[in-house]
Design a protein around this motif. Structure first.
Motif, PDB file in Angstrom:
ATOM      1  N   THR A  39       0.701   7.457  -6.954  1.00 47.97           N
ATOM      2  CA  THR A  39       0.381   6.690  -8.156  1.00 47.97           C
ATOM      3  C   THR A  39       1.630   6.430  -8.984  1.00 47.97           C
ATOM      4  O   THR A  39       1.836   5.317  -9.474  1.00 47.97           O
ATOM      5  CB  THR A  39      -0.692   7.418  -8.990  1.00 47.97           C
ATOM      6  N   THR A  40       2.468   7.429  -9.123  1.00 51.84           N
ATOM      7  CA  THR A  40       3.704   7.268  -9.898  1.00 51.84           C
ATOM      8  C   THR A  40       4.584   6.184  -9.284  1.00 51.84           C
ATOM      9  O   THR A  40       5.058   5.285  -9.983  1.00 51.84           O
ATOM     10  CB  THR A  40       4.470   8.604  -9.974  1.00 51.84           C
ATOM     11  N   LEU A  41       4.789   6.252  -7.961  1.00 56.77           N
ATOM     12  CA  LEU A  41       5.631   5.243  -7.304  1.00 56.77           C
ATOM     13  C   LEU A  41       4.974   3.870  -7.368  1.00 56.77           C
ATOM     14  O   LEU A  41       5.657   2.868  -7.630  1.00 56.77           O
ATOM     15  CB  LEU A  41       5.938   5.636  -5.861  1.00 56.77           C
ATOM     16  N   ALA A  42       3.674   3.805  -7.154  1.00 52.40           N
ATOM     17  CA  ALA A  42       2.977   2.511  -7.209  1.00 52.40           C
ATOM     18  C   ALA A  42       3.120   1.869  -8.592  1.00 52.40           C
ATOM     19  O   ALA A  42       3.336   0.657  -8.695  1.00 52.40           O
ATOM     20  CB  ALA A  42       1.513   2.683  -6.840  1.00 52.40           C
ATOM     21  N   LYS A  43       3.008   2.667  -9.639  1.00 55.15           N
ATOM     22  CA  LYS A  43       3.197   2.141 -10.996  1.00 55.15           C
ATOM     23  C   LYS A  43       4.619   1.603 -11.167  1.00 55.15           C
ATOM     24  O   LYS A  43       4.825   0.547 -11.780  1.00 55.15           O
ATOM     25  CB  LYS A  43       2.943   3.229 -12.041  1.00 55.15           C
ATOM     26  N   GLN A  44       5.600   2.324 -10.642  1.00 51.49           N
ATOM     27  CA  GLN A  44       6.994   1.880 -10.756  1.00 51.49           C
ATOM     28  C   GLN A  44       7.219   0.576  -9.987  1.00 51.49           C
ATOM     29  O   GLN A  44       7.898  -0.331 -10.478  1.00 51.49           O
ATOM     30  CB  GLN A  44       7.935   2.976 -10.256  1.00 51.49           C
ATOM     31  N   ILE A  45       6.642   0.467  -8.801  1.00 53.83           N
ATOM     32  CA  ILE A  45       6.759  -0.763  -8.011  1.00 53.83           C
ATOM     33  C   ILE A  45       6.093  -1.912  -8.767  1.00 53.83           C
ATOM     34  O   ILE A  45       6.648  -3.011  -8.870  1.00 53.83           O
ATOM     35  CB  ILE A  45       6.118  -0.590  -6.622  1.00 53.83           C
ATOM     36  N   THR A  95       6.371  -6.825 -11.254  1.00 53.97           N
ATOM     37  CA  THR A  95       5.395  -7.437 -12.169  1.00 53.97           C
ATOM     38  C   THR A  95       4.164  -7.945 -11.420  1.00 53.97           C
ATOM     39  O   THR A  95       3.789  -9.109 -11.530  1.00 53.97           O
ATOM     40  CB  THR A  95       6.025  -8.543 -13.056  1.00 53.97           C
ATOM     41  N   ILE A  96       3.575  -7.022 -10.662  1.00 59.41           N
ATOM     42  CA  ILE A  96       2.343  -7.305  -9.936  1.00 59.41           C
ATOM     43  C   ILE A  96       1.306  -6.245 -10.331  1.00 59.41           C
ATOM     44  O   ILE A  96       1.673  -5.168 -10.796  1.00 59.41           O
ATOM     45  CB  ILE A  96       2.553  -7.331  -8.404  1.00 59.41           C
ATOM     46  N   PRO A  97       0.014  -6.546 -10.160  1.00 60.19           N
ATOM     47  CA  PRO A  97      -1.026  -5.573 -10.538  1.00 60.19           C
ATOM     48  C   PRO A  97      -0.947  -4.286  -9.726  1.00 60.19           C
ATOM     49  O   PRO A  97      -0.607  -4.303  -8.536  1.00 60.19           O
ATOM     50  CB  PRO A  97      -2.332  -6.315 -10.244  1.00 60.19           C
ATOM     51  N   HIS A  98      -1.300  -3.184 -10.378  1.00 59.96           N
ATOM     52  CA  HIS A  98      -1.393  -1.872  -9.731  1.00 59.96           C
ATOM     53  C   HIS A  98      -2.866  -1.491  -9.650  1.00 59.96           C
ATOM     54  O   HIS A  98      -3.573  -1.532 -10.657  1.00 59.96           O
ATOM     55  CB  HIS A  98      -0.612  -0.822 -10.524  1.00 59.96           C
ATOM     56  N   ILE A  99      -3.307  -1.102  -8.470  1.00 57.98           N
ATOM     57  CA  ILE A  99      -4.704  -0.711  -8.248  1.00 57.98           C
ATOM     58  C   ILE A  99      -4.729   0.715  -7.726  1.00 57.98           C
ATOM     59  O   ILE A  99      -4.119   1.015  -6.691  1.00 57.98           O
ATOM     60  CB  ILE A  99      -5.384  -1.658  -7.239  1.00 57.98           C
ATOM     61  N   TRP A 111      -0.152  -7.456  -5.203  1.00 56.90           N
ATOM     62  CA  TRP A 111      -0.643  -6.198  -5.760  1.00 56.90           C
ATOM     63  C   TRP A 111       0.075  -5.038  -5.091  1.00 56.90           C
ATOM     64  O   TRP A 111       0.679  -5.174  -4.032  1.00 56.90           O
ATOM     65  CB  TRP A 111      -2.153  -6.046  -5.590  1.00 56.90           C
ATOM     66  N   VAL A 112      -0.034  -3.883  -5.745  1.00 56.40           N
ATOM     67  CA  VAL A 112       0.370  -2.617  -5.143  1.00 56.40           C
ATOM     68  C   VAL A 112      -0.804  -1.667  -5.350  1.00 56.40           C
ATOM     69  O   VAL A 112      -1.350  -1.568  -6.440  1.00 56.40           O
ATOM     70  CB  VAL A 112       1.695  -2.060  -5.714  1.00 56.40           C
ATOM     71  N   VAL A 113      -1.223  -1.021  -4.267  1.00 51.92           N
ATOM     72  CA  VAL A 113      -2.390  -0.147  -4.293  1.00 51.92           C
ATOM     73  C   VAL A 113      -1.965   1.237  -3.826  1.00 51.92           C
ATOM     74  O   VAL A 113      -1.108   1.359  -2.954  1.00 51.92           O
ATOM     75  CB  VAL A 113      -3.533  -0.720  -3.423  1.00 51.92           C
ATOM     76  N   ASP A 114      -2.537   2.276  -4.438  1.00 56.91           N
ATOM     77  CA  ASP A 114      -2.250   3.627  -3.960  1.00 56.91           C
ATOM     78  C   ASP A 114      -3.533   4.353  -3.636  1.00 56.91           C
ATOM     79  O   ASP A 114      -4.534   4.198  -4.321  1.00 56.91           O
ATOM     80  CB  ASP A 114      -1.397   4.417  -4.959  1.00 56.91           C
ATOM     81  N   SER A 127       0.857  -1.184   0.000  1.00 56.32           N
ATOM     82  CA  SER A 127       0.000   0.000   0.000  1.00 56.32           C
ATOM     83  C   SER A 127       0.894   1.236   0.000  1.00 56.32           C
ATOM     84  O   SER A 127       1.759   1.378   0.870  1.00 56.32           O
ATOM     85  CB  SER A 127      -0.891   0.003   1.253  1.00 56.32           C
ATOM     86  N   VAL A 128       0.681   2.127  -0.967  1.00 56.74           N
ATOM     87  CA  VAL A 128       1.445   3.374  -1.047  1.00 56.74           C
ATOM     88  C   VAL A 128       0.514   4.498  -0.604  1.00 56.74           C
ATOM     89  O   VAL A 128      -0.549   4.694  -1.186  1.00 56.74           O
ATOM     90  CB  VAL A 128       1.976   3.636  -2.473  1.00 56.74           C
ATOM     91  N   VAL A 129       0.926   5.218   0.441  1.00 57.65           N
ATOM     92  CA  VAL A 129       0.121   6.304   1.000  1.00 57.65           C
ATOM     93  C   VAL A 129       0.939   7.580   1.074  1.00 57.65           C
ATOM     94  O   VAL A 129       2.169   7.550   1.038  1.00 57.65           O
ATOM     95  CB  VAL A 129      -0.441   5.942   2.401  1.00 57.65           C
ATOM     96  N   GLY A 130       0.240   8.698   1.224  1.00 61.56           N
ATOM     97  CA  GLY A 130       0.882   9.996   1.347  1.00 61.56           C
ATOM     98  C   GLY A 130      -0.111  11.075   0.968  1.00 61.56           C
ATOM     99  O   GLY A 130      -1.175  10.793   0.404  1.00 61.56           O
ATOM    100  N   THR A 131       0.232  12.294   1.260  1.00 60.80           N
ATOM    101  CA  THR A 131      -0.635  13.425   0.965  1.00 60.80           C
ATOM    102  C   THR A 131      -0.880  13.546  -0.537  1.00 60.80           C
ATOM    103  O   THR A 131      -0.035  13.162  -1.344  1.00 60.80           O
ATOM    104  CB  THR A 131       0.013  14.709   1.508  1.00 60.80           C
ATOM    105  N   SER A 132      -2.021  14.099  -0.895  1.00 64.86           N
ATOM    106  CA  SER A 132      -2.342  14.341  -2.311  1.00 64.86           C
ATOM    107  C   SER A 132      -1.196  15.087  -2.977  1.00 64.86           C
ATOM    108  O   SER A 132      -0.700  16.076  -2.440  1.00 64.86           O
ATOM    109  CB  SER A 132      -3.615  15.180  -2.430  1.00 64.86           C
ATOM    110  N   GLY A 133      -0.766  14.588  -4.122  1.00 60.23           N
ATOM    111  CA  GLY A 133       0.317  15.219  -4.859  1.00 60.23           C
ATOM    112  C   GLY A 133       1.701  14.724  -4.511  1.00 60.23           C
ATOM    113  O   GLY A 133       2.687  15.160  -5.104  1.00 60.23           O
ATOM    114  N   SER A 134       1.805  13.793  -3.573  1.00 58.55           N
ATOM    115  CA  SER A 134       3.137  13.332  -3.162  1.00 58.55           C
ATOM    116  C   SER A 134       3.766  12.369  -4.164  1.00 58.55           C
ATOM    117  O   SER A 134       4.979  12.167  -4.139  1.00 58.55           O
ATOM    118  CB  SER A 134       3.082  12.691  -1.770  1.00 58.55           C
TER     119      SER A 134
END
Length: 183
Positions: free
Chosen positions: A21-27, A32-36, A68-71, A11-18
Motif C-alpha cells: 500500500t505504501t509503495l502503491a500510494k507513492q507510485i 498522478t493516477i488513481p490508487h485502489i 491506475w495502481v492497485v495493491d 499491480s503491486v503484490v507481495g506478502t502481508s506487511g511488505s
C-alpha cells in the motif's frame, strides 16, 4: 529490472506487511493516477468479507479506467487485475524485513487505534489470536514467494512487465527512477 516506457495499469503484490500500500500510494502520487486498495473493496465494517462475485464486480468497476495502481493479493480477482495490468511490481523481501514491518505496523495500529479500512481496526485481541496478521504473514510468506515465481511465468501473464524488487532500498531506487523513465 524491466521498465515500460509508459505504464498505465500497475499491480503491486507481495506478502502481508511488505509495503504494498505504501509503495502503491507513492507510485500513484508520482504518476498522478488513481490508487485502489483491494482491502477496501474486500472488507466491509466489522471485518465482514464481501462475497466473491461482489468482490469481482467491485474490482472490475474500480479498474475500468485507463490508468491506475492497485495493491493487494486476492487470488479471486487476480485474473481481472493482471489481465488489465501492464506492470506487476512484486515486493519480494526477506522474511526478516517482512516480519519486522508487519509487527511494527500492527503495534502502531493497535496503540494509535488506526483504521485499517472501512472502519476496521486491529486490536490486541486479534494480534494475539489465530486471526493475527503477524501469524498470517508467517504462515503465507514462503507459499506466496513460490506462488508468485510460478504465476509470473504463466503464458496468460506474458504481457506483463515484471518489476521484481528484493529489498526496500531497491524499491525506493526503482521509485526514484519513475520520472526519468515514465515522463
Amino acid at each position: 529490472m524491466n521498465f515500460l516506457e509508459h505504464p498505465q495499469r500497475i499491480s503491486v503484490v507481495g506478502t502481508s506487511g511488505s509495503g504494498k500500500t505504501t509503495l502503491a500510494k507513492q507510485i500513484s502520487q508520482r504518476l498522478t493516477i488513481p490508487h485502489i486498495e483491494l482491502d477496501y473493496l474486500h472488507w466491509q465494517p466489522n471485518w465482514v468479507e464481501v462475497p466473491n462475485d461482489v468482490m469481482r464486480e467491485k474490482v472490475s468497476q474500480a479498474l475500468s479506467g485507463n490508468a491506475w495502481v492497485v495493491d493487494g493479493n486476492y487470488s479471486m480477482v487476480r485474473d481481472i487485475v493482471w489481465g488489465k495490468a501492464d506492470t506487476v511490481v512484486w515486493l519480494d523481501y526477506s522474511l526478516s524485513v517482512v516480519i519486522s514491518r508487519v509487527v511494527l505496523r500492527t503495534f502502531q495500529r493497535v496503540v494509535k487505534q488506526q483504521e485499517v479500512c472501512n472502519g476496521n481496526r486491529e486490536t490486541w485481541k486479534t494480534t494475539f489470536s489465530r486471526e493475527s496478521i503477524i501469524l498470517w504473514a508467517l504462515q503465507t510468506y514462503h507459499k506466496n514467494r513460490r506462488q508468485y515465481a510460478l504465476l509470473l511465468k504463466k503464458p496468460e501473464y506474458a504481457h506483463l512487465n515484471i518489476v521484481h524488487l528484493r529489498s526496500p532500498a531497491s524499491a525506493q531506487n526503482w521509485l526514484s527512477l519513475i520520472p526519468t523513465y515514465y515522463e
